[in-house]
Design a protein around this motif. Structure first.
Motif, mmCIF file in Angstrom:
data_model
loop_
_atom_site.group_PDB
_atom_site.id
_atom_site.type_symbol
_atom_site.label_atom_id
_atom_site.label_comp_id
_atom_site.label_asym_id
_atom_site.label_seq_id
_atom_site.Cartn_x
_atom_site.Cartn_y
_atom_site.Cartn_z
ATOM 1 N N ARG A 261 38.205 30.904 38.141
ATOM 2 C CA ARG A 261 39.018 31.976 38.715
ATOM 3 C C ARG A 261 39.540 31.624 40.115
ATOM 4 N N PHE B 254 47.650 26.844 30.545
ATOM 5 C CA PHE B 254 46.611 27.848 30.266
ATOM 6 C C PHE B 254 46.505 28.830 31.441
ATOM 7 N N ARG C 228 35.574 30.126 27.607
ATOM 8 C CA ARG C 228 35.838 30.851 28.850
ATOM 9 C C ARG C 228 37.162 31.580 28.746
ATOM 10 N N VAL C 229 37.463 32.353 29.784
ATOM 11 C CA VAL C 229 38.691 33.139 29.805
ATOM 12 C C VAL C 229 39.481 32.719 31.047
ATOM 13 N N ALA C 230 40.802 32.662 30.928
ATOM 14 C CA ALA C 230 41.638 32.216 32.055
ATOM 15 C C ALA C 230 41.489 33.166 33.240
ATOM 16 N N PRO C 231 41.755 32.674 34.449
ATOM 17 C CA PRO C 231 41.547 33.466 35.661
ATOM 18 C C PRO C 231 42.221 34.847 35.627
ATOM 19 N N LEU C 232 43.363 34.972 34.981
ATOM 20 C CA LEU C 232 44.039 36.264 34.978
ATOM 21 C C LEU C 232 43.613 37.129 33.783
ATOM 22 N N ASP D 101 43.399 36.426 30.569
ATOM 23 C CA ASP D 101 43.994 36.062 29.289
ATOM 24 C C ASP D 101 44.780 34.788 29.557
ATOM 25 N N PRO D 102 44.930 33.843 28.684
ATOM 26 C CA PRO D 102 44.327 33.678 27.356
ATOM 27 C C PRO D 102 42.847 33.268 27.397
#
Lengths: 723, 80
Positions: free
Chosen positions: A284, A381, B47-51, B53-54
């Motif tokens: 993040r 991504f 994992r999940v992208a920083p925003l 999604d995706p």
């Protein structure tokens, strides 16, 4: 003595990220060329391997279901529908040893075509590291086609591969890669009775509703095929409850699962490098920070890293000009037309643009490294969520990022986008990204007119203006894409199914070849289009030589010679020379045309010279720099240091004595070139990729309107603020 | 041990299971199936992208990026 052998055609195909390009380079060396296939939107690279093999490098693809243009080209090339010639004699399918399950899917589709197949089992070394061992011999037995282990990056296994290819040509066609009958085959058999098109085309026609096989069948057997295919799909769905595509995937993966039983041995290994790297690079906070720092770092290194090489090239061209002047010195041609053509036209024009070669090479080097190591997929991504604001997806990110180097590879990279409307939108906004051809314009204008000061103690204003130009292009692209997706190109929401390939060390040879290709294209441009434009501009600025102007100044020189002597005389003669050059330029064809269009460019703060330079730059943006160099060289502005465009621009005066250039004029010129579509190659590429003059014309028109309005607003705002 | 059916889109990083059904038959469904997202295969959210999604998922031993709107089509069996 050996008889001359016939040349066999071999297609090279594989999933993306399997080292296919590296294998192609290992097979063919530098012996490659880009083939053009009229009527299709693609360049297929071909290369020679030995005397007897011609290798076609097809686009990387996961499937032959032919929804994206890349897949369609691969499928059409394999069935020989691309250039009218019969299909290839054999197909080499490159597979990643670490990812056999998914890679074999394409292998089974290629086996449907009915030509001999050889599998290149690539990157076994990386698979070993991931704890995966593949028994190639056993796999070959189960698939019924030869499987040859290769390490393309180390050029290992190439000899065995070519031996297997030569042995396979003309050999057996592979058996159907299914286990047992399927509802698909029943329908294929039904269709084949009246339309004997072959297993591959019929199967693809039934499975891929609206795909390229359906089009090919309609072209062959008429419009009735569409209904027959739709009916076949309906029957399959009714009888089995499954869509044909679901049946195809199930049949293939069942076959693959059985083929791989006992072939692949997995040892447990620790957490992979890719997983650990992704934990940081898609994090993040860290991931976002690294992404921003990386892009900033690349653009900064383009400037600091390229500077010494640029000085070197500039020096070479300066010396070349002086060398030529030296040759002419003392001869009958001294100061004549030929000297002017070579020095002011060719050398000033081409040299002014070639000087940017180092920056362009560095940009392409970084892009090639980032793409080949797997990072660009992560960037897509990270950016997918943001791109969704303007109706696009992460798929559009790589074409857009490539467009910062050059819109042409960027537009071509959009071939991987499956959704047609997303693809058109991406192609239409890609040229708004500031490409390397804008670099010379930004670099010169900023160096000349933006003060070298810092704000807040560390931010360079020059750097900020530079970043601002890139930012402007991005913001306008977002707005245009948003509007297009809301209006002309409205469609269902985009999708984003994309592989995140493992991180790998890029193959240096492949990276080098890519950078070399791009550098060569740039030099060719400088040698052809920019050279031609330089000579044309020079001629327009040199002719006609007004005899009134010449005789008037000759008379002045005689008066000076009679009344002055020593340094005073030399100074007066230099002054007369300069006045004469200026008046000759004004009365030349270029000057006459420039004055005619001056009212159009005046609201932007430009004089006729800038206006002419901008118009001359219609075929290629960089020409604005070479044209200004020629105009100022011919006009002998900038005094003794006439090779220096910055000095000439700073010294240039309007007829009322005020300077032509100010910060406001420089900004207006930069904004114009940031937003305009003055690149013949881009327009031609859009036309070819979308097979439509309409879209190419649309891109050119909307960008030109935006460029003019943008420059106008910039000039007015900057002038009002006192710039 | 009982099995529950859930959608991949509602899984958190580290969670996953066996694919029970893919509820999309159009081009997206076809692309997912070609990429190995088929019934009976194991699938896991990495994992999940920083925003937000995706999502990055693992299937057939490789990594795939999917939007949540696409992961919604994937019904999985998890040990409940």
């Amino acid at each position: 003595m050996r008889l001359a052998t016939a040349v066999s055609r071999v297609a090279l195909i594989g999933n993306p990220n399997t080292g296919k390009t590296t294998l192609f380079n290992a097979l063919t060396g530098l012996n490659q060329r880009v083939g053009n296939y009229p009527g299709v939107t693609v360049e297929v690279k071909t290369g020679r391997c030995g005397e007897d093999l011609e290798v076609l490098d097809l686009p990387g693809t996961y499937s032959l279901a032919a929804f994206s243009p890349d897949e369609a080209v691969a499928a059409r090339a394999l069935i020989g529908d691309l250039d009218g010639s019969p299909g290839p004699d054999l197909a080499i399918v490159v597979v990643d040893a670490a990812n056999l399950n998914r890679n074999l899917y394409l292998v089974t589709q290629v086996m449907d075509i009915g030509i001999p197949v050889v599998v290149a089992l690539n990157m076994g070394d990386l698979a070993e590291k991931a704890g995966i061992t593949v028994d190639a011999k056993m796999l070959s037995g189960k698939l019924g086609v030869p499987v040859v282990p290769t390490l393309a990056s180390k050029r290992e296994g190439i000899v065995s591969l070519t031996a297997a290819v030569r042995a396979g040509i003309g050999g057996d066609r592979p058996a159907t890669p299914w286990n047992g009958p399927s509802p698909l085959e029943a329908e294929e058999a039904k269709l084949a009775k009246i339309r004997p098109a072959g297993r591959f085309l019929l199967r693809r026609g039934i499975v891929d509703a609206g795909g390229s096989a359906e089009e090919a069948l309609i072209a062959r057997y008429g419009e009735s095929v569409r209904g027959a295919l739709a009916a076949a799909r309906e029957r399959i769905k009714e009888n089995t409850g499954l869509a044909p595509a679901a049946i195809e995937a199930k049949m293939r993966y069942t076959f693959i699962g059985e083929a791989l039983a006992g072939v692949v041995d997995r040892r447990p290994v620790g957490r992979s490098f890719t997983d650990r790297a992704d934990a940081v690079l898609t994090h993040r906070i860290f991931g976002t920070a690294i992404f921003v720092l990386l892009l900033t770092g690349i653009f900064m290194s383009i400037f600091s890293g390229a500077a010494p090489f640029m000085d070197l090239i500039e020096g070479v061209f300066d010396n070349l000009g002086e060398l030529v002047i030296g040759w002419f010195a003392g001869s009958a041609l001294e100061g004549g037309m030929l000297e002017s053509l070579i020095v002011d036209g060719a050398i000033a024009g081409v040299g002014g643009v070639l000087v940017f070669l180092p920056q362009i090479l560095i940009l392409f080097l970084f892009l090639a490294l980032l793409e080949d190591c797997g990072y660009l997929a992560r960037a897509a991504f990270l950016m997918d969520r943001l791109l969704r604001f303007c109706g696009l997806s992460g798929h559009s990110f790589i074409p857009m990022l490539s467009s910062f180097a050059c819109a042409i590879p960027g537009i071509m990279a959009a071939r991987t986008i499956g959704d047609r409307k997303d693809r058109i939108t991406t192609i239409l906004v890609a040229p708004l990204m500031s490409c390397s051809a804008r670099l010379p314009i930004y670099a010169i204008m900023i160096a000349a007119f933006v003060p070298a000061v810092t704000v807040f103690g560390f931010l360079s204003v020059r750097g900020l203006v530079f970043a601002g130009m890139y930012f402007l292009g991005i913001m306008v692209a977002v707005a245009v894409a948003f509007l297009l997706k809301k209006t002309m190109l409205k469609g269902p929401p985009s999708t984003f199914v994309m592989e995140l390939p493992p991180y790998r060390l890029p193959a240096l040879r492949t990276v080098f070849l890519r950078v070399y290709d791009r550098g060569k294209a740039f030099v060719m441009r400088a040698g052809t289009i920019i050279f031609t434009m330089s000579v044309v501009i020079w001629a327009l600025g040199y002719f006609p030589r007004s005899s009134d102007v010449l005789s008037k100044h000759d008379a002045d020189r005689e008066v000076a010679a009679a009344t002055l002597s020593g340094d005073d005389l030399a100074a007066r003669i230099a002054e007369i020379d300069s006045l004469e050059s200026g008046e000759l330029l004004r009365s030349s064809a270029l000057g006459t045309m420039g004055r005619a269009i001056e009212p159009v460019v005046e609201p932007l703060g430009w004089d006729w010279k800038i206006g002419m330079a901008a118009i001359a730059a219609f075929p290629a943006r960089e020409v604005v720099i070479s044209t200004l160099s020629i105009i100022y060289d011919l006009g002998e502005e900038g005094g003794a240091d006439e090779g220096n465009l910055i000095a000439a621009m700073t010294a240039s005066k309007r007829e009322d004595g005020t300077p032509v250039f100010s910060l406001a004029v420089a900004l207006s010129l930069m904004v114009f070139f940031a937003l305009c579509c003055q690149c013949g190659a881009t327009v031609a590429t859009i036309r070819r990729e979308l097979n439509s003059w309409k879209w190419a014309g649309f891109a050119f028109t909307y960008m030109t309107v935006l460029a003019y309005l943008g420059a106008l607003i910039t000039y007015r705002l900057a002038s009002a603020l006192g710039a | 041990m009982s099995m529950n059916i859930t959608r991949l889109s509602s899984c958190h990083p580290g969670e996953g299971g066996r694919i029970a059904r893919l509820t999309e038959d159009g081009p997206v469904g076809q692309r997912l199936r070609e990429m190995g997202v088929i019934e009976g295969t194991g699938i896991k959210v990495i994992r999940v992208a920083p925003l937000g999604d995706p999502m990055e998922i693992e299937v057939m031993g490789y990594l795939l990026s999917l939007r949540k709107s696409e992961a919604q089509f994937v019904e999985i069996e998890v040990a409940g």
